[in-house]
Design a protein around this motif. Structure first.
Motif, mmCIF file in Angstrom:
data_model
loop_
_atom_site.group_PDB
_atom_site.id
_atom_site.type_symbol
_atom_site.label_atom_id
_atom_site.label_comp_id
_atom_site.label_asym_id
_atom_site.label_seq_id
_atom_site.Cartn_x
_atom_site.Cartn_y
_atom_site.Cartn_z
ATOM 1 N N ASN A 36 0.862 -1.344 0.050
ATOM 2 C CA ASN A 36 0.025 0.053 -0.044
ATOM 3 C C ASN A 36 0.768 1.131 -0.066
ATOM 4 N N GLU A 37 0.311 2.377 -0.341
ATOM 5 C CA GLU A 37 1.082 3.654 -0.591
ATOM 6 C C GLU A 37 1.308 4.237 0.934
ATOM 7 N N HIS A 38 0.642 3.898 2.038
ATOM 8 C CA HIS A 38 0.878 4.328 3.417
ATOM 9 C C HIS A 38 2.363 3.735 3.574
ATOM 10 N N LEU A 39 2.551 2.328 3.229
ATOM 11 C CA LEU A 39 3.826 1.816 3.754
ATOM 12 C C LEU A 39 4.934 2.228 2.908
ATOM 13 N N ARG A 40 4.634 2.658 1.607
ATOM 14 C CA ARG A 40 5.770 3.230 0.602
ATOM 15 C C ARG A 40 6.199 4.567 1.462
ATOM 16 N N GLN A 41 5.357 5.163 1.832
ATOM 17 C CA GLN A 41 5.765 6.445 2.722
ATOM 18 C C GLN A 41 6.552 6.278 3.657
ATOM 19 N N VAL A 42 6.295 5.181 4.663
ATOM 20 C CA VAL A 42 6.897 4.786 5.718
ATOM 21 C C VAL A 42 8.390 4.516 5.537
ATOM 22 N N LEU A 43 8.492 3.714 4.364
ATOM 23 C CA LEU A 43 9.954 3.286 3.911
ATOM 24 C C LEU A 43 10.735 4.338 3.612
ATOM 25 N N ILE A 44 10.182 5.380 2.731
ATOM 26 C CA ILE A 44 11.120 6.504 2.470
ATOM 27 C C ILE A 44 11.333 7.448 3.387
ATOM 28 N N GLN A 45 10.122 7.590 4.457
ATOM 29 C CA GLN A 45 10.282 8.882 5.200
ATOM 30 C C GLN A 45 11.142 8.225 6.646
ATOM 31 N N SER A 46 10.776 6.634 6.732
ATOM 32 C CA SER A 46 11.346 6.593 8.450
ATOM 33 C C SER A 46 12.478 5.617 8.131
ATOM 34 N N PHE A 47 12.728 5.129 6.829
ATOM 35 C CA PHE A 47 13.866 3.979 6.665
ATOM 36 C C PHE A 47 14.534 4.596 5.410
ATOM 37 N N ASN A 48 14.524 5.681 5.020
ATOM 38 C CA ASN A 48 15.368 6.299 4.124
ATOM 39 C C ASN A 48 15.661 5.518 2.866
ATOM 40 N N LYS A 49 14.486 4.741 2.175
ATOM 41 C CA LYS A 49 14.414 4.158 1.185
ATOM 42 C C LYS A 49 14.471 5.285 0.080
ATOM 43 N N GLN A 50 15.014 4.947 -1.052
ATOM 44 C CA GLN A 50 14.891 6.000 -2.218
ATOM 45 C C GLN A 50 13.558 5.748 -2.827
ATOM 46 N N SER A 51 12.908 7.016 -3.131
ATOM 47 C CA SER A 51 11.639 6.766 -3.546
ATOM 48 C C SER A 51 11.385 5.938 -4.780
ATOM 49 N N GLU A 52 12.684 5.932 -5.670
ATOM 50 C CA GLU A 52 12.353 5.361 -7.151
ATOM 51 C C GLU A 52 12.502 3.959 -6.808
ATOM 52 N N LYS A 53 12.938 3.567 -5.671
ATOM 53 C CA LYS A 53 13.310 2.103 -5.332
ATOM 54 C C LYS A 53 12.203 1.387 -4.824
ATOM 55 N N VAL A 54 11.032 2.207 -4.420
ATOM 56 C CA VAL A 54 9.666 1.527 -3.627
ATOM 57 C C VAL A 54 8.644 1.548 -4.345
ATOM 58 N N GLU A 55 8.021 0.485 -4.649
ATOM 59 C CA GLU A 55 6.693 0.678 -5.794
ATOM 60 C C GLU A 55 5.418 0.139 -4.970
#
Length: 778
Positions: A430-449
């Motif tokens: 889900n998109e909520h989890l995508r934002q968590v990975l980007i904001q809380s765990f520093n994932k690069q946005s283009e590497k999370v889908e």
């Protein structure tokens, strides 16, 4: 016993069409006595030729069969494969035939297999590697499935004391040839007797120990005409067999112990992962894209349904799927996965954790794996840098289902984020989890889908399903059903559901809550239902394989979880046209709106309130009001919301869409996407070889200690529930039976006396309820 085991799914029903390359000398010898066994022999042939480990020879001894049908069949089988050799001899019995084959064999590992028995596709491979990694063991065997005339699952802990008067083992195992010669091979003094039992006792008498692999790898055909029946039906043969067994048992040292899997060695001395010597070419000679899924287990649950969907629905003409699992569990869904995957290995059942990396390395090399797809395997995440170091061309992807702040500071989402530089693409539900990975765990946005799991819109279609739940429960058809489908676990807040049911009943006396699922809190929930006198309002039906029938009769689905990713039950319910009332957790609101149900605020905090049963009255009332609103819709409104539910799924939340997306992405990676970056990271990790190796070693030590600690904590918690009368005597007996089926519990229980148990219970009670100091009145 494993719930729902299907005895119809015996290995050898068909022969696999796989282009397996057998390049090299054999490493294992299968030996089979044959005597008028044409009726079921082709099933045995298929089960042998279906082996994932092709480096075997098969010596079949024709033990005096002379009729034309048998001779023709043996000639036909020998012509099937160059690894098969048929030897002919006069009828002398099983022991003599086996010994002849053993003497003619060319390898160090012998697997006796009778002409009507069967072995699972990975049997030989597991036998080979478990003996390779346990040089102190002389033979290795698995648990057994009895089938044909009798059906049962045979899973017994190995104890030498019992072996002296009861044969716990089956005839099929992997035995080192050197120890067979050391004890004089099979005893040929009698033609018909318990020759297998006699051999095991003689091996034990020579202080040899076995490895017991904890999975059902051998299928023992129970017939009315077998040797065992002959021995038991003949008074003379039975007496003579008993004499031979007693003589062999006399010199056995009862202090011997087997190596039993699953196990966790308390001391591994921080051993670093090693690479097994393996120089043979890849054994799969096809042009398919080879995908290895590294998973935790094969149990009932939304994540497991997702994994099963991938292997069952992906294009088999283009992709070769394989599975390795890393968490100790019963794997009750193993047969479901075996319907679609041949190379399937549960590492916990035949290897120590410090050997897992070696096996995975061997597997990737021997299968020429292109893509590693990781999901929910904590061990798998910590192995990724080591794999990247050794395999610069391996494509590494993962799928994360939710963040779990109450477990390891984020759970799998945290480890996925920490390894974001090594993992090439992370999919989330889900998109909520995508934002968590980007904001809380520093994932690069283009590497999370975001890749929504979706639902099978054909299976979950009210037009194709006819419910009968009212009839099953014995309640009137006009009673409105609230469905609560989930694992009965603190994360799902089943006791909040109970409070909601009690309050809603005051408004709608005929409402019925149907709880579908099992889990660690099921017995306690059932006790609470009786205590609150809700027996005629809340019905627990346990785990069900066909949920669509329940959705068909339900008016609304309740999801009041403390934590979700985006629940599979939400997809299923909406596909069936059933609205969902859900807590606002994870990505639930991405699927559910007021047009298809209700989203309600969460009043508890997942990091502090796991299994906190002090629910806010405001939260309970919100659920009651929302459910009441949905349940009292008039006919037109009800039809409108049901139609909206179905349309919501059809907008893009289907499994077809999910699989199509994955296939497209796999093709894109195989076309060279990210190739240079993979090599760059691999080269960088090779500059730090000791650090990468120690990273895996440290994790293995940590995980073993966590497992040991968790077992102690779980025991104390369980004793608390007993002493506080939160479990019924029947539930305690059921738990005792279930736990005693596990090896480590059986061994512990076997050594405890009743008095010891009483002492433990008394000490636990004193620890939990310490005596309070009191002052006497004057």
């Amino acid at each position: 016993m494993m719930e729902g085991f299907d005895y119809r799914k015996s290995p050898g029903r068909v022969r696999f069409e796989r282009n397996v390359i057998n390049d090299g000398v054999p490493l294992v010898s299968i030996v089979t006595p044959y005597y008028h066994a044409n009726e079921n022999f082709m099933e045995t042939v298929n089960s042998v030729l279906n082996q994932t480990f092709p480096y075997f020879e098969w010596l079949i001894v024709n033990d005096g069969s002379t009729n034309e049908k048998d001779i023709d069949l043996l000639n036909k089988v020998e012509a099937l494969d160059s690894r098969i050799l048929v030897l002919h001899t006069e009828n002398g019995g099983i022991s003599k035939a086996r010994n002849l084959a053993i003497k003619k064999s060319n390898t160090e590992i012998i697997i006796p297999l009778d002409a009507d028995d069967l072995i699972e596709p990975t049997y030989v491979e597991c036998i080979y590697w478990t003996l390779y990694t346990n040089p102190e063991a002389s033979w290795s065997y698995t648990d057994c499935v009895g089938f044909h005339r009798q059906e049962y699952l045979w899973k017994q802990p190995f104890t030498v004391k019992r072996m002296k008067y009861e044969n716990l083992l089956t005839c099929t195992a992997g035995i080192r040839k050197s120890v067979l010669f050391e004890v004089g091979l099979y005893n040929e003094t009698e033609k018909h007797y318990n020759e297998d039992w006699n051999l095991w006792l003689r091996l034990l008498g020579a202080d040899k120990i076995p490895v017991h692999m904890g999975w059902y790898g051998f299928w023992y055909r129970r017939t009315d005409s077998g040797i065992l029946n002959h021995v038991n039906s003949s008074k003379e043969a039975k007496y003579r067999s008993k004499q031979i067994i007693s003589e062999a048992a006399r010199g056995v040292n009862i202090g011997l112990e087997a190596i039993e899997f699953p196990r966790y060695k308390a001391k591994m001395h921080f051993s670093k992962p090693n690479i097994w010597e393996w120089n043979r070419p890849p054994l799969l000679g096809n042009e398919k894209t080879k995908v290895l899924m590294l998973l935790p287990h094969m149990e009932m649950g939304g994540a497991d349904v997702f994994n099963l969907d991938i292997v069952s629905k992906i294009n088999k003409e283009e992709f070769e799927m394989s599975i390795i699992v890393t968490n100790p569990a019963d794997s009750t869904w193993r047969q479901r996965f075996e319907d679609h995957v041949i190379d399937l290995f549960d590492l916990t059942k035949f290897l120590d954790i410090n050997q897992w990396a070696s096996f995975i390395h061997y597997f990737i090399k021997s299968r020429d794996i292109d893509i590693l797809f990781l999901s929910n395997s904590y061990y798998g995440y910590y192995l990724i840098p080591w794999l990247r170091k050794h395999f610069p061309n391996l494509i590494i992807l993962d799928y994360v289902h939710m963040e779990e702040w109450y477990w390891r500071s984020g759970g799998y989402a945290r480890t996925s984020g920490a390894l974001g530089d090594v993992i090439e693409k992370t999919y989330v539900c889900n998109e909520h989890l995508r934002q968590v990975l980007i904001q809380s765990f520093n994932k690069q946005s283009e590497k999370v889908e975001t890749l929504y799991i979706g639902v099978d819109e054909e299976e979950f279609n009210v037009k194709n399903v006819k419910g009968n739940i009212h009839q099953l429960l014995g309640i009137p058809n006009n009673r409105k059903i609230v469905l609560f489908p989930c694992r009965i676990h603190p994360q799902k807040r089943p006791f909040l559901m109970l409070k909601i049911a009690k309050l809603l009943r005051a408004k709608l006396p005929d409402v019925a809550f149907v709880v579908v699922g099992d889990g660690p809190q099921l017995e306690e929930l059932e006790l609470a239902i009786r205590k609150e006198e809700l027996n005629q309002t809340v019905f627990c039906v346990g785990r069900q394989s066909e949920l669509s029938n329940f959705y068909s009769d339900a008016e609304v689905t309740l999801i009041c979880s403390l934590k979700e990713g985006l629940s599979l039950t939400s997809y299923e319910s909406l596909a069936m046209g059933v609205p969902v009332v859900s807590s606002d957790v994870g990505g639930q609101k991405e699927l559910i709106s007021n047009e298809v149900g209700r989203i309600l605020p969460l009043y508890q905090d997942e990091t502090r309130d796991l299994d906190n049963r002090n629910f806010a009255n405001e939260e309970i009332e919100l659920y009651v009001n929302a459910l009441h609103e949905v349940l009292t819709l008039d006919g037109k409104e009800k039809e409108c919301i049901r139609k909206a539910c179905r349309e919501r799924i059809e907008q893009g939340f289907t499994k077809k869409h999910m699989i199509s997306k994955l296939e497209d992405d796999f093709r894109s990676w195989m076309d060279g996407k990210g190739k240079e970056k993979r090599k760059e990271i691999s080269n960088a990790l090779r500059l730090l070889p000791n650090l990468v190796d120690d990273y895996v070693a440290l994790y293995c030590e940590y995980e073993v200690n966590i497992v040991m600690s968790n077992r102690a904590v779980q025991l104390v918690q369980y004793l608390k529930t007993i002493i506080r009368l939160q479990k019924s005597p029947i539930a305690i007996l059921r738990d005792f039976k279930r736990l005693s089926s596990r090896y480590f519990m059986q061994r512990a229980i076997a050594r405890l006396k009743v008095s010891s148990i009483a002492v433990i219970m008394r000490r636990a009670k004193n620890a939990i309820f310490p005596k309070k100091l009191t002052t006497k009145r004057r």
